[in-house]
Motif scaffolding. Structure first.
Motif, short mmCIF file in Angstrom:
data_model
loop_
_atom_site.label_atom_id
_atom_site.label_comp_id
_atom_site.label_asym_id
_atom_site.label_seq_id
_atom_site.Cartn_x
_atom_site.Cartn_y
_atom_site.Cartn_z
N UNK A 12 63.47 33.24 12.79
CA UNK A 12 62.03 33.06 12.62
C UNK A 12 61.29 33.68 13.80
N UNK A 13 60.07 34.14 13.56
CA UNK A 13 59.27 34.73 14.63
C UNK A 13 57.81 34.32 14.46
N UNK A 14 57.11 34.29 15.59
CA UNK A 14 55.68 33.99 15.56
C UNK A 14 54.92 35.24 15.96
N UNK A 15 53.88 35.53 15.20
CA UNK A 15 53.04 36.70 15.46
C UNK A 15 51.83 36.24 16.26
N UNK A 16 51.59 36.89 17.40
CA UNK A 16 50.39 36.63 18.20
C UNK A 16 49.39 37.73 17.87
N UNK A 17 48.23 37.32 17.36
CA UNK A 17 47.30 38.31 16.82
C UNK A 17 45.86 37.93 17.20
N UNK A 18 44.92 38.80 16.89
CA UNK A 18 43.51 38.53 17.18
C UNK A 18 43.01 39.32 18.37
N UNK A 19 42.15 38.70 19.19
CA UNK A 19 41.53 39.37 20.33
C UNK A 19 42.50 39.41 21.51
N UNK A 144 54.36 30.42 12.34
CA UNK A 144 54.53 31.83 12.00
C UNK A 144 53.45 32.72 12.62
N UNK A 145 52.27 32.15 12.92
CA UNK A 145 51.20 32.97 13.48
C UNK A 145 50.29 32.16 14.38
N UNK A 146 49.83 32.82 15.44
CA UNK A 146 48.81 32.24 16.32
C UNK A 146 47.74 33.31 16.50
N UNK A 147 46.52 32.99 16.08
CA UNK A 147 45.41 33.95 16.19
C UNK A 147 44.45 33.48 17.26
N UNK A 148 44.16 34.35 18.20
CA UNK A 148 43.18 34.08 19.26
C UNK A 148 41.90 34.77 18.86
N UNK A 149 40.79 34.03 18.85
CA UNK A 149 39.57 34.56 18.29
C UNK A 149 38.38 34.24 19.19
#
Ligand SMILES: Nc1nc2c(c(=O)[nH]1)N[C@H]1C(S)=C(S)[C@@H](COP(=O)(O)O)O[C@H]1N2
Ligand SMILES: [Mo]
Length: 155
Positions: A12-19, A144-149
């Motif tokens: 399993x992997x977590x995607x770090x996305x966003x700003x 699965x995902x962490x979005x920084x906004x």
């Protein structure tokens, strides 16, 4: 009720996305490269009894700082408009604020757990751990995902 640890995939992997200046895809093995903190937590649930677990993993704040969030680090006020959206493989989601986990503000010792009790989370994915929470609902498993906004709209 016990934690359900059905494998989310072989790795399993977590995607770090966003700003973020350095968006990333991190496995639990990758998360072992940060200093591992420990937390013994007990949390309550509306639909089951109190649970107690030992977690180990890096601080969410340190992992996200490594990804280069799009604020001016020299200006404390600039961080306060940033939201952190955490999603599990099953669609369970919760929002945190940057100010909540920043050492200059709330300093909540939130972990991205790589291990629960004696079980490594390599196959299930990391789990959000909020030692300060009374309720278990934000302890999102199989992240699965962490979005920084930072684009919170001006009202
Ligand atoms: N991915 C995911 N994580 C989750 C949940 C969920 O539905 N999905 N439920 C939360 C709730 S409400 C609680 S109380 C704790 C413990 O839930 P469990 O007993 O089902 O493990 O996990 C939390 N983490
Ligand atoms: Mo819950």
């Amino acid at each position: 009720m016990s934690q359900s640890l059905a494998p989310a995939g072989p790795l399993a992997a977590v995607v770090l996305t966003g700003d973020l200046a350095r968006p990333a895809r991190l496995t639990v093995a990758d998360l072992l490269n940060w200093p591992q903190h420990r937390a013994q937590v007990s949390f309550d649930c509306a639909t089951s009894s109190v649970q107690r677990h030992r977690f180990e993993g890096p601080l969410l704040h340190e992992v996200l700082l490594g990804a280069g969030p799009g604020f001016d680090r020299t200006r404390r006020k600039d961080r306060l408009r940033f939201l952190i959206a955490v999603s599990g493989a099953d669609g369970h989601r919760a929002l945190l604020s940057w100010g909540e986990i920043d050492p200059d503000f709330g300093q909540a010792p939130v972990l991205l757990a790589t291990r629960i009790d004696d079980t490594p989370l390599d196959r299930h994915g990391p789990q959000l751990v909020l030692p300060q929470d009374r309720c278990g609902a934000r302890h999102i498993s199989g992240i699965t995902a962490i979005r920084v906004d930072g684009g919170y709209p001006v009202v």
